[in-house]
Design a protein around this motif. Structure first.
Motif, PDB file in Angstrom:
ATOM      1  N   ARG A   1       0.603  -1.053  -0.019  1.00  0.00           N
ATOM      2  CA  ARG A   1       0.068  -0.046  -0.054  1.00  0.00           C
ATOM      3  C   ARG A   1       0.972   1.301   0.084  1.00  0.00           C
ATOM      4  O   ARG A   1       1.906   1.538   0.744  1.00  0.00           O
ATOM      5  N   VAL A   2       0.509   2.452  -1.188  1.00  0.00           N
ATOM      6  CA  VAL A   2       0.867   3.760  -0.585  1.00  0.00           C
ATOM      7  C   VAL A   2      -0.222   4.436  -0.801  1.00  0.00           C
ATOM      8  O   VAL A   2      -0.805   4.897  -1.270  1.00  0.00           O
ATOM      9  N   GLY A   3      -0.088   4.875   0.459  1.00  0.00           N
ATOM     10  CA  GLY A   3      -0.824   6.428   0.884  1.00  0.00           C
ATOM     11  C   GLY A   3       0.095   7.338   0.860  1.00  0.00           C
ATOM     12  O   GLY A   3       1.393   7.997  -0.171  1.00  0.00           O
ATOM     13  N   ILE A   4      -1.020   9.053   0.351  1.00  0.00           N
ATOM     14  CA  ILE A   4       0.193   9.822  -0.731  1.00  0.00           C
ATOM     15  C   ILE A   4      -0.919  11.056  -0.894  1.00  0.00           C
ATOM     16  O   ILE A   4      -2.468  10.893  -0.862  1.00  0.00           O
ATOM     17  N   GLU A   5      -0.629  12.285   0.024  1.00  0.00           N
ATOM     18  CA  GLU A   5      -1.515  12.731  -0.048  1.00  0.00           C
ATOM     19  C   GLU A   5       0.068  14.320   0.270  1.00  0.00           C
ATOM     20  O   GLU A   5       0.927  13.946   1.239  1.00  0.00           O
TER      21      GLU A   5
ATOM     22  N   PHE B   1       4.313   6.057   2.077  1.00  0.00           N
ATOM     23  CA  PHE B   1       4.001   7.093   2.266  1.00  0.00           C
ATOM     24  C   PHE B   1       4.377   8.225   0.759  1.00  0.00           C
ATOM     25  O   PHE B   1       5.672   9.208   1.381  1.00  0.00           O
ATOM     26  N   VAL B   2       3.615   8.664   0.752  1.00  0.00           N
ATOM     27  CA  VAL B   2       4.575  10.131  -0.059  1.00  0.00           C
ATOM     28  C   VAL B   2       4.210  11.174   0.247  1.00  0.00           C
ATOM     29  O   VAL B   2       2.395  11.151   0.198  1.00  0.00           O
ATOM     30  N   GLY B   3       3.952  12.108   0.635  1.00  0.00           N
ATOM     31  CA  GLY B   3       3.955  13.593   0.976  1.00  0.00           C
ATOM     32  C   GLY B   3       4.712  14.210   2.064  1.00  0.00           C
ATOM     33  O   GLY B   3       6.167  14.266   1.711  1.00  0.00           O
ATOM     34  N   MET B   4       4.751  15.164   3.192  1.00  0.00           N
ATOM     35  CA  MET B   4       5.818  15.939   2.860  1.00  0.00           C
ATOM     36  C   MET B   4       6.142  15.641   4.534  1.00  0.00           C
ATOM     37  O   MET B   4       5.817  15.157   5.468  1.00  0.00           O
ATOM     38  N   ASP B   5       7.263  15.970   4.950  1.00  0.00           N
ATOM     39  CA  ASP B   5       7.876  15.721   6.149  1.00  0.00           C
ATOM     40  C   ASP B   5       8.218  16.695   7.096  1.00  0.00           C
ATOM     41  O   ASP B   5       8.956  17.097   7.491  1.00  0.00           O
ATOM     42  N   ARG B   6       8.286  18.217   5.582  1.00  0.00           N
ATOM     43  CA  ARG B   6       8.141  19.146   6.215  1.00  0.00           C
ATOM     44  C   ARG B   6       7.680  20.088   5.791  1.00  0.00           C
ATOM     45  O   ARG B   6       6.879  19.898   4.973  1.00  0.00           O
ATOM     46  N   PHE B   7       8.387  21.391   6.433  1.00  0.00           N
ATOM     47  CA  PHE B   7       6.720  22.319   5.543  1.00  0.00           C
ATOM     48  C   PHE B   7       7.416  23.469   4.635  1.00  0.00           C
ATOM     49  O   PHE B   7       8.972  22.537   3.596  1.00  0.00           O
ATOM     50  N   GLY B   8       6.792  23.711   3.485  1.00  0.00           N
ATOM     51  CA  GLY B   8       7.117  24.046   2.560  1.00  0.00           C
ATOM     52  C   GLY B   8       7.693  25.281   1.537  1.00  0.00           C
ATOM     53  O   GLY B   8       9.016  24.809   2.601  1.00  0.00           O
ATOM     54  N   ALA B   9       7.672  25.763   0.824  1.00  0.00           N
ATOM     55  CA  ALA B   9       8.522  26.926   0.491  1.00  0.00           C
ATOM     56  C   ALA B   9       8.163  27.282  -0.776  1.00  0.00           C
ATOM     57  O   ALA B   9       7.043  27.128  -1.697  1.00  0.00           O
TER      58      ALA B   9
ATOM     59  N   LYS C   1      10.497  18.912  -6.195  1.00  0.00           N
ATOM     60  CA  LYS C   1      10.906  19.225  -5.208  1.00  0.00           C
ATOM     61  C   LYS C   1      10.409  17.998  -4.149  1.00  0.00           C
ATOM     62  O   LYS C   1      11.721  17.346  -3.736  1.00  0.00           O
ATOM     63  N   PHE C   2       9.728  17.863  -4.229  1.00  0.00           N
ATOM     64  CA  PHE C   2       9.113  17.234  -2.363  1.00  0.00           C
ATOM     65  C   PHE C   2       8.586  15.652  -3.100  1.00  0.00           C
ATOM     66  O   PHE C   2       8.173  14.989  -2.402  1.00  0.00           O
ATOM     67  N   GLY C   3       8.961  15.400  -4.675  1.00  0.00           N
ATOM     68  CA  GLY C   3       8.859  14.350  -5.055  1.00  0.00           C
ATOM     69  C   GLY C   3       7.259  13.294  -4.916  1.00  0.00           C
ATOM     70  O   GLY C   3       6.903  12.234  -5.212  1.00  0.00           O
ATOM     71  N   ILE C   4       6.339  13.993  -4.865  1.00  0.00           N
ATOM     72  CA  ILE C   4       4.934  14.227  -4.572  1.00  0.00           C
ATOM     73  C   ILE C   4       4.163  14.339  -6.043  1.00  0.00           C
ATOM     74  O   ILE C   4       4.333  14.964  -6.552  1.00  0.00           O
ATOM     75  N   THR C   5       5.014  13.224  -7.475  1.00  0.00           N
ATOM     76  CA  THR C   5       4.599  12.728  -8.419  1.00  0.00           C
ATOM     77  C   THR C   5       4.214  11.572  -8.774  1.00  0.00           C
ATOM     78  O   THR C   5       4.425  10.243  -8.282  1.00  0.00           O
ATOM     79  N   ALA C   6       3.467  11.614 -10.262  1.00  0.00           N
ATOM     80  CA  ALA C   6       3.393  10.108 -10.241  1.00  0.00           C
ATOM     81  C   ALA C   6       4.494   9.449 -11.039  1.00  0.00           C
ATOM     82  O   ALA C   6       4.609   7.896 -10.025  1.00  0.00           O
ATOM     83  N   LYS C   7       5.879  10.113 -10.697  1.00  0.00           N
ATOM     84  CA  LYS C   7       6.938   8.976 -11.373  1.00  0.00           C
ATOM     85  C   LYS C   7       7.499   8.285  -9.780  1.00  0.00           C
ATOM     86  O   LYS C   7       7.872   7.654  -9.355  1.00  0.00           O
TER      87      LYS C   7
ATOM     88  N   ALA D   1       7.822   4.831  -5.178  1.00  0.00           N
ATOM     89  CA  ALA D   1       7.757   3.939  -3.810  1.00  0.00           C
ATOM     90  C   ALA D   1       6.692   2.866  -3.700  1.00  0.00           C
ATOM     91  O   ALA D   1       7.295   2.324  -3.058  1.00  0.00           O
ATOM     92  N   ALA D   2       5.697   2.094  -4.771  1.00  0.00           N
ATOM     93  CA  ALA D   2       5.190   1.155  -4.637  1.00  0.00           C
ATOM     94  C   ALA D   2       6.434   0.046  -5.657  1.00  0.00           C
ATOM     95  O   ALA D   2       5.709  -0.771  -5.032  1.00  0.00           O
ATOM     96  N   LYS D   3       6.754   0.380  -6.286  1.00  0.00           N
ATOM     97  CA  LYS D   3       8.126  -1.044  -6.590  1.00  0.00           C
ATOM     98  C   LYS D   3       9.137  -0.713  -5.894  1.00  0.00           C
ATOM     99  O   LYS D   3       9.498  -1.999  -5.919  1.00  0.00           O
ATOM    100  N   GLY D   4       9.043   0.000  -4.725  1.00  0.00           N
ATOM    101  CA  GLY D   4       9.896   0.086  -3.817  1.00  0.00           C
ATOM    102  C   GLY D   4      10.029  -1.070  -2.543  1.00  0.00           C
ATOM    103  O   GLY D   4      10.594  -1.748  -2.485  1.00  0.00           O
TER     104      GLY D   4
END
Lengths: 671, 671
Positions: A610-614, A637-645, A655-661, A666-669
């Protein structure tokens, strides 16, 4: 204070007011906790208010056209409970007062609106009551404009202390009231010069009278222990065409050894001092005993409004049936019959045209069809109308010359807006919604928590809900705010993925009777993912399968809002590599948690990673990534672990890696 | 406005101010986003401030005795960036301005203190800057009292807009400043009559001048486009013995087609309108070009303070060495040498005496030993001094006649307190801590988030941290507030179990350099669980084994704060039944998450069922119950899934099942 002089000058008044003081002392002593000083200081003011001014009927504490009495200084709850008992409110027999602050009692430490009909609002967190009162008074104005003075014509009275006036939200409240000339709002300030830490002068030197005048209020000064003075002030206040503040000079814990001290603020339980105070009052009745003549006098006050209420009921019954039905429907928070069909038709149209839209724009489109059929809605924004997309064509703007207006320019007052919306909802007959940026949930937090605690269905329209807002940067980019709202009990947090889910979220939000909603909306455009029309409201299940795996299910992608279409793109990438991938859209975690286990397991079966994405923090997600599973699987989990920019939105998602790729990787990993 | 008249009346001033306007237009156009109107409207005021009044040296933007310039209206960031570029700040070459709002640039959408030395504070969320400024001015007073006027003697200047003044926190700020006669605080109000939704009159009719006067401020009115008027106002303000508000009448987006409209608030990017504005200014330079004479004039302003700074350095160097060291140590946020030994000795004493204490009382005991060795601390409470246990004997009370006092009675102003603490920390030389009830984290939230975003080590002392507070009821009982604080990036949330852990938490909190802390403390007494003295700071690991299983480890109980001793009791029950049970105390999830995997697995190995225990919501716990495990195990959580109630504390713990028996039952249910 010369209590003897006070007593002899107005013996009847004195005995009524002293009943409040005695009950307060007794209840606090029985509980061995509570706040004695405030009810003892404000007993005279409250007695005059109830005896001469407040329009109410103790036999029907929910009579819609009653005057509202808001105890903003909620720690003084024994003032309210004493009054409700004395006037004969059936929910407040003497046993309730004896059980002050005990498990299951209506007489909670601070007044809780959901425990008793006679408690208009939950107070205790300072400043909230006075800020609620602005919403009460606005609701009265709006409904009076709509139903006429014969049906809606009442005042909102507030007792506020120094603490209420020091809280910033009080400034937002009083400037709103001043701007809108809410002349039927009357605040009685318990001017006793004391806070918990000591004299007010320790921390404040504000000239409250000039402050209220600067906010365009009428101000009257009164001796808070002189009934004639209080009566005259209330009479003058009711006649004013401005909101009025009556500065009531009082002595906290009047007549007690702790009078005029910060000790007097708390629990006065010393038996000797209590006895001395009662002796000084000339009060000879035992604990929780009220002399029969005093009780009779109070019960007569409780019946003072009975005739007026019956006359009102006759006037109400003579209104056209459709008007009566609309009035009652709104009061009961029932949805209009047309709502469901309206939303369905809108969804059908949108799933066919499948626009690419920011969900804040989807929200506006929904409101354009919703507001005309649901005329009890009142919208607004904290100075972000064009950004929150909260204003629709039919509403009209609430103003001094248009009291029927259903849209409120709240100004830069997120907290005041939220607290006033609570007041509107509590008043009844109005379903308020209001917008700001999701990040400024922070400013509105104290009132948003109270929406949940008070069980009122206020709707918070929170746009610009992630780094997707781009260049305004981290001060404006929420990352923890979905988690914050979800952590709050009795709150529905919606993060819709497209126009269809937005419409469904609105339908659920505006049909709630006892739960507030947060609708989290994007600034940036997102494609329609629900291109196949369904009559069913899918958001109602909280989460559902948006696209199933082709072939063996190896991966489940769970996403919300603006990340759902990224999950769909990631699914295509994975399927292209032969990796069977399901996408679950999860617009409302709370509703999904309420589904039965069978449904939850159908949506989130075991056996796949499972991959959660937010585009927010992970907190709150682990339950869906790891919880409730027949067998252990891996999750990410694909999301934020810090403040933005501060940068353009697309670059931030990269930059924060929240993309389809990034999601596919993450799923393949995990495989 | 007749721009020609303005230009010809003061040609030198005009060209300097217009450089700001031109750079603003150019940068916003390049970014295609931003806020043009405010810098264009306030360019004249800022120019006079920098040219004639602000004490600074562009060569050393961190000179400790510089005047502070706070742009509270942070959306007008191009005003600040233009000024920093023009005066020759080395961090702001023209390339930075060309990269306005782009990835990695110092010129973020809103000013971010951590990106550039010349940015004093992070603003954007309205009202924060003006509330920070109170802390800046207090810090200056305290340090001046301590080091003398020759070392500390500077002003705090603030530019605030209508939005700042509508936010409630501004009222908390200005009443604090008025109470404390912070005469070196000067606020310049950008009185332009415009907010995003339209004219200010749409939502506000406050007489700001009378409002500030009611808060005991000196008020001056000035024409914000007349340099002589502005200069005279600033001169008068500096001489006042009260804080001063200068009401600067300005035109938003001066000279642009959008002047005096809400459109002018936003991004003015239309090429033709930009050209027309520049033509009206008489500005012929190309985009991002500043005529050499104008740049030279600005750079001379940037050097104006150089001699003064050198003279200050000489004075500083002539101070006794120990005083210099203390000054620099505090400025650099280094801990005093004695701190570690002091805390160790205290821990030893406490583990030996093993008192049963509320952790708020443990916190006071810790502060009693900490404050004397760490003289840069400044404590306070939002009118709950006796409840938060924040005042220790040595501090003295900050007041108009005792500027050296280290304790501040903040009044009922949680938000203002938090924002002012941010200002103190940003000023430097002070390590602020402040208390309120954990539940009122809500009121302080906007400023608490900024502590984290700004990377400043403010300490929040949050007492009464669960239903354990009892009778005050659900308005005062936090359930979601630990989750809220933990959801916030860069925040350490401590929930110590006893006096030892409390002391360890304090030691970590006051040695942070870039992370704020929340210390969550009980109202009710709890026993000492760390009865064996260890020199090591165990809280530093975030979680550790407090008591290991005897026999085969079948259960791991993970608890925080007041629930740790319940876990210990449950362990005894389970062990008595032969069920090997480990208890893990987890006082800081963030620090535990930072440990290496090996340590984490040592503390939380697989193969046993896990029960998390905390009198708050489950959110945030699943990562420790389900995450990071070699093999799947069962888990449960004992805590709160709803709001609390008003009743005695012990009854509430019973009612909600947070008892040793409940914990043991939950564990056994998993076996």
């Amino acid at each position: 204070m010369d209590l003897n002089a006070l007593r002899t000058a107005n013996p009847d008044h004195w005995s009524k007011a002293t009943a409040i003081r005695a009950l307060t002392l007794d209840a606090v002593a029985a509980a061995n906790s509570g706040h004695s000083g405030m009810p003892m200081g404000m007993a005279d003011v409250a007695t005059v208010l109830f005896e001469k001014h407040l329009k109410f009927d103790a036999a029907d504490p929910r009579w819609p056209d009653r005057d509202r009495f808001i105890l903003s200084a909620g720690h003084g709850s024994m003032l309210l409970y004493s009054l409700l008992h004395l006037v004969g409110d059936a929910q407040f027999p003497i046993e309730e007062l004896k059980n002050f602050r005990q498990m299951g009692a209506r007489t909670a430490g601070h007044p809780e609106n959901f425990l008793a009909d006679g408690v208009e609002t939950t107070t205790g967190p300072l400043g909230q009551g006075i800020a609620n009162s602005v919403g009460f008074a606005m609701a009265e104005e709006i409904l009076r404009a709509r139903y006429g003075k014969k049906i809606v014509d009442h005042y909102t009275y507030v007792i506020a202390g120094d603490g209420c006036l020091m809280e910033g939200v009080s400034q937002e409240a009083i400037t709103l009231a001043g701007r809108h000339k809410l002349s039927k709002l009357i605040v009685m300030w318990d001017n006793n010069n004391i806070t918990i830490d000591g004299p007010v002068s320790l921390s404040d030197s504000t000239d409250q009278i000039e402050r209220f005048r600067s906010a365009q209020w009428h101000v009257i000064e009164a001796d808070g222990h002189n009934p004639a003075d209080i009566d005259a002030a209330l009479t003058e206040a009711r006649a004013s065409d401005l909101p009025t503040m009556i500065a009531c000079k009082t002595h906290i814990a009047l007549g007690h050894a702790a009078q005029d001290t910060s000790k007097g603020h708390g629990a006065l339980t010393d038996a000797e001092q209590m006895a001395a105070a009662k002796a000084a009052y000339g009060w000879t009745a035992g604990p929780f005993e009220i002399p029969a003549d005093v009780k009779a006098a109070w019960e007569a006050i409780g019946k003072r409004g009975a005739d007026e209420r019956r006359a009102w009921e006759e006037r109400f019954d003579s209104m056209p049936r459709s008007k009566r039905e609309t009035f009652n429907r709104a009061l009961n928070l029932d949805a209009p019959k047309k709502l469901s069909a309206t939303i369905k038709a809108f969804k059908k149209q949108m799933s066919e045209s499948a626009p690419k839209l920011a969900t804040r724009a989807s929200s506006e489109k929904t409101l354009e069809v919703l507001n005309p059929v649901m005329t009890e809605t009142v919208g607004g924004s904290a100075d972000l109308t064009g950004s929150n997309n909260t204003k629709t064509g039919d509403l009209g703007v609430f103003d001094t010359d248009n009291r029927a207006g259903r849209y409120i320019y709240w100004g830069v007052r997120e907290h005041g807006m939220a607290a006033a919306m609570n007041g509107m909802a509590l008043h009844g007959g109005i379903r308020p919604y209001g917008g700001t940026f999701m990040c400024f949930t922070d400013y509105a937090r104290p009132a948003m928590r109270l929406s949940a605690l008070m069980k009122i269905p206020v709707v918070y329209v929170m746009t610009h809900d992630s780094i997707g807002l781009g260049e305004d940067g981290p001060t404006h980019q929420p990352v923890e705010h979905l988690a914050i709202s979800r952590a709050t009990p009795n709150t529905l947090v919606f993060r819709p993925a497209d126009t269809i889910e937005t419409a469904e979220a609105w339908e659920i939000a505006v049909t709630q009777k006892s739960t507030p909603s947060v609708i989290s909306l994007t600034r940036q455009g997102v494609p329609t993912v629900r291109t196949e029309h369904k009559n069913n409201n899918m958001v109602e299940r909280g989460a559902y399968v948006l696209a199933d795996a082709e072939g063996k299910r190896q991966v489940i992608l769970i996403a919300t809002g603006s990340e759902v279409h990224l999950a769909m793109q990631a699914r295509e990438m994975l399927q292209a590599e032969g990796i069977g991938t399901r996408v679950v859209s999860m617009p409302c975690m709370e509703l999904f948690a309420q589904q039965d286990e069978k449904y939850r397991k159908r949506v989130l079966p075991g056996g796949a990673v499972r991959v959660g994405i937010e585009a927010g923090v992970r907190q709150g997600w682990d339950q869906w990534l790891f919880g409730e599973r027949g067998k252990y699987g891996k999750a990410a989990f694909v999301g934020m672990d810090r403040f933005g920019a501060s940068a353009p939105a697309e670059e931030l998602f990269e930059k924060f890696g929240i993309t389809a790729k990034g999601i596919a990787a993450a799923a393949k990993g995990l495989l």
